[in-house]
Design a protein around this motif. Structure first.
Motif, mmCIF file in Angstrom:
data_model
loop_
_atom_site.group_PDB
_atom_site.id
_atom_site.type_symbol
_atom_site.label_atom_id
_atom_site.label_comp_id
_atom_site.label_asym_id
_atom_site.label_seq_id
_atom_site.Cartn_x
_atom_site.Cartn_y
_atom_site.Cartn_z
ATOM 1 N N LYS A 2 0.710 -1.178 0.043
ATOM 2 C CA LYS A 2 -0.024 0.104 0.064
ATOM 3 C C LYS A 2 1.070 1.258 -0.062
ATOM 4 O O LYS A 2 2.217 1.106 0.460
ATOM 5 C CB LYS A 2 -0.940 0.064 1.260
ATOM 6 C CG LYS A 2 -0.117 -0.061 2.620
ATOM 7 C CD LYS A 2 -0.997 -0.189 3.599
ATOM 8 C CE LYS A 2 -0.367 -0.393 5.050
ATOM 9 N NZ LYS A 2 -1.264 -0.451 6.048
ATOM 10 N N PRO A 3 0.345 2.321 -0.554
ATOM 11 C CA PRO A 3 0.911 3.711 -0.598
ATOM 12 C C PRO A 3 1.616 3.844 0.839
ATOM 13 O O PRO A 3 0.809 4.022 1.792
ATOM 14 C CB PRO A 3 0.297 4.710 -1.368
ATOM 15 C CG PRO A 3 -0.727 3.699 -1.882
ATOM 16 C CD PRO A 3 -1.015 2.386 -1.262
ATOM 17 N N CYS A 4 2.848 4.488 1.063
ATOM 18 C CA CYS A 4 3.378 4.729 2.302
ATOM 19 C C CYS A 4 4.071 5.961 2.009
ATOM 20 O O CYS A 4 5.125 6.107 1.336
ATOM 21 C CB CYS A 4 3.956 3.593 2.875
ATOM 22 S SG CYS A 4 4.672 3.840 4.516
ATOM 23 N N HIS A 5 3.771 7.147 2.502
ATOM 24 C CA HIS A 5 4.514 8.406 2.381
ATOM 25 C C HIS A 5 5.679 8.403 3.497
ATOM 26 O O HIS A 5 5.505 8.217 4.828
ATOM 27 C CB HIS A 5 3.566 9.593 2.766
ATOM 28 C CG HIS A 5 4.467 10.923 2.778
ATOM 29 N ND1 HIS A 5 5.148 11.404 1.806
ATOM 30 C CD2 HIS A 5 4.611 11.498 3.837
ATOM 31 C CE1 HIS A 5 5.840 12.500 2.344
ATOM 32 N NE2 HIS A 5 5.521 12.836 3.171
ATOM 33 N N VAL A 6 6.718 8.679 2.933
ATOM 34 C CA VAL A 6 8.144 8.661 4.021
ATOM 35 C C VAL A 6 8.445 10.158 4.079
ATOM 36 O O VAL A 6 8.843 10.532 2.946
ATOM 37 C CB VAL A 6 9.310 7.817 3.630
ATOM 38 C CG1 VAL A 6 10.452 7.939 4.441
ATOM 39 C CG2 VAL A 6 8.651 6.035 3.533
ATOM 40 N N PRO A 7 8.588 10.752 5.241
ATOM 41 C CA PRO A 7 8.977 12.246 5.136
ATOM 42 C C PRO A 7 10.513 12.438 4.591
ATOM 43 O O PRO A 7 10.983 11.394 4.936
ATOM 44 C CB PRO A 7 8.720 12.589 6.659
ATOM 45 C CG PRO A 7 7.637 11.730 7.195
ATOM 46 C CD PRO A 7 7.845 10.442 6.437
ATOM 47 N N PRO A 8 10.789 13.487 4.198
ATOM 48 C CA PRO A 8 12.025 13.699 3.406
ATOM 49 C C PRO A 8 13.187 13.743 4.639
ATOM 50 O O PRO A 8 14.284 13.603 4.521
ATOM 51 C CB PRO A 8 11.935 14.973 2.540
ATOM 52 C CG PRO A 8 10.858 15.589 3.283
ATOM 53 C CD PRO A 8 9.994 14.767 3.639
ATOM 54 N N SER A 43 13.212 3.974 7.652
ATOM 55 C CA SER A 43 11.792 4.882 7.476
ATOM 56 C C SER A 43 12.570 6.418 7.620
ATOM 57 O O SER A 43 11.679 7.343 7.944
ATOM 58 C CB SER A 43 11.257 4.940 8.839
ATOM 59 O OG SER A 43 11.821 5.065 10.082
ATOM 60 N N ASN A 46 11.709 7.968 11.014
ATOM 61 C CA ASN A 46 10.103 8.376 11.259
ATOM 62 C C ASN A 46 9.223 7.273 11.684
ATOM 63 O O ASN A 46 9.495 5.890 11.287
ATOM 64 C CB ASN A 46 9.665 8.954 9.950
ATOM 65 C CG ASN A 46 10.132 10.470 9.719
ATOM 66 O OD1 ASN A 46 9.647 11.254 10.275
ATOM 67 N ND2 ASN A 46 11.085 10.304 8.791
ATOM 68 N N LEU A 48 6.541 5.286 10.943
ATOM 69 C CA LEU A 48 5.613 4.910 9.736
ATOM 70 C C LEU A 48 4.355 4.420 10.329
ATOM 71 O O LEU A 48 4.726 3.238 10.916
ATOM 72 C CB LEU A 48 6.403 4.622 8.830
ATOM 73 C CG LEU A 48 7.367 5.474 7.987
ATOM 74 C CD1 LEU A 48 8.048 4.818 6.918
ATOM 75 C CD2 LEU A 48 6.981 6.953 7.855
ATOM 76 N N CYS A 50 2.771 2.538 8.351
ATOM 77 C CA CYS A 50 2.640 1.916 7.001
ATOM 78 C C CYS A 50 3.915 1.402 6.407
ATOM 79 O O CYS A 50 4.808 1.802 7.159
ATOM 80 C CB CYS A 50 2.055 2.554 5.820
ATOM 81 S SG CYS A 50 2.969 4.284 5.792
#
Length: 396
Positions: A2-8, A43, A46, A48, A50
């Protein structure tokens, strides 16, 4: 997946919690660094909610694999403790592993080398956490090398090189073939400090040259004169390196350096031939590709260079020169399923053989088939078994 946004960038609270957990458990400096390398790779430090399949949290731990409930894993202190407890066990079992390979023993990634590749970033985050918490971390153990040592045989005895905890390069040597060993002796420190694994080799005068990646991402080197005296200072050769270097000596006496750049492409610099006084090229060349880990380079049967690398697709890829100083081929895949840097040897018959870590920790192997077959590559790879889980090495 599933889509998982990882902060930069990292979460400052996460790095402080991971750091405090390591202090509470009294882990070693190596295990603490392993935690920060793993956290950044998995991560970017972070927490996460997800990830791949049911992976969660800072270390992307999976409830289905016995790491705890989703609620527990999303508790950063709990997740860090689970990582550190396993890393301490790995350190006791394999005390000579690097921090990144210690992390790999816990994480069991399909890409074992990626943790050590982030050592510089992990150290920066570790320093930030220590400043924020206001409590110094565990001191490095008294040891000679923070990475894998390198050894070269000069024909008059072996010489071993390593990087010390302060970022200096140190070495010891035999008095002669099979002779007694010297004490460890410092070889100076590149201005920004050395990271990773030194690459020594015997140069055109039969004297040693040593290359190492600096903490600034540039290549640094030192060398012996024809009389055997070491240069007074380490000299920079520029570049933007994200891996340790691989270096070869061509038949014309010129040195060539290859490494992976931060964009995952092959970067290359070299000395010009004797007609130009073996001066270094003033810039680095982009040789393209989609690389992981450190490239492997050697001289082939016709005197041209050959470079092998693990691609981001998990296959072996290579480029080669036609003769000394000749034109380069395009990148060409050789298939296989590899999860670590390849080890390559040139046989007396002029054929190349490749060994690498394959799925499940087995060694996998392919080779050229001899002059009778036009030195064609074997069409398949052979599973050589074993239960390694770490780096392979080939010795001709």
């Amino acid at each position: 997946m599933k889509p998982c946004h990882v902060p930069p960038t990292h979460d400052p609270e996460v790095i402080k919690t991971v750091y405090r957990t390591g202090l509470r458990l009294k882990v070693s400096a190596k295990v603490m660094l392993a935690g920060f390398e793993a956290g950044w790779v998995e991560s970017q430090m972070n927490n996460l909610p997800c990830g791949d399949r049911d992976s969660l949290g800072v270390f992307q731990q999976r409830p289905s694999q016995g790491w705890g409930t989703p609620e527990q894993i999303m508790n950063v202190s709990y997740a860090a403790e689970q990582f550190f407890v396993r890393a301490v066990r790995a350190e006791r079992r394999f005390p000579t592993l690097t921090p990144g390979l210690t992390a790999q023993e816990v994480q069991r990634s399909a890409f074992p080398s990626r943790y050590d590749q982030q050592e510089a970033k992990a150290r920066a985050l570790l320093d930030e956490a220590a400043r924020s918490v206001g409590e110094p971390g565990p001191r490095p153990e008294s040891r000679v090398s923070v990475g894998v040592p390198s050894v070269v045989d000069t024909g008059k005895g072996m010489v071993v090189f390593g990087v010390d905890p302060a970022g200096g390069v140190t070495h010891r040597w035999q008095s002669g073939a099979g002779g007694a060993w010297s004490a460890w002796t410092p070889l100076g420190r590149p201005a920004p400090g050395a990271v990773g694994r030194p690459f020594p080799l015997v140069g055109r005068y039969g004297k040693l040259v040593v290359f190492v990646r600096g903490a600034d991402g540039a290549l640094w080197h030192t060398w012996q004169s024809e009389e055997g005296a070491w240069a007074p200072d380490w000299a920079p050769l520029g570049g933007r390196l994200a891996s340790d270097p691989a270096v070869v000596l061509s038949p014309n006496g010129a040195l060539s350096v290859f490494a992976r750049d931060p964009g995952g492409r092959l970067t290359h610099t070299w000395q010009h031939g004797p007609e130009q006084g073996h001066r270094w090229n003033p810039t680095w060349a982009d040789m393209e590709g989609n690389l992981q880990g450190r490239p492997t380079a050697l001289i082939g049967r016709d005197g041209g260079m050959v470079v092998f690398t693990q691609g981001t697709d998990g296959q072996l890829h290579h480029r080669w020169q036609t003769g000394t100083g000749g034109p380069w081929s395009a990148w060409t895949p050789l298939g296989g399923r590899i999860s670590d840097d390849p080890a390559v040897v040139l046989n007396p018959s002029g054929d190349l053989s490749v060994f690498a870590l394959g799925p499940g920790g087995h060694v996998t192997h392919t080779w050229q088939r001899g002059a009778g077959h036009g030195h064609a590559w074997n069409p398949t790879w052979v599973d050589m078994g074993g239960d390694l889980g770490r780096h392979t090495a080939g010795v001709p």
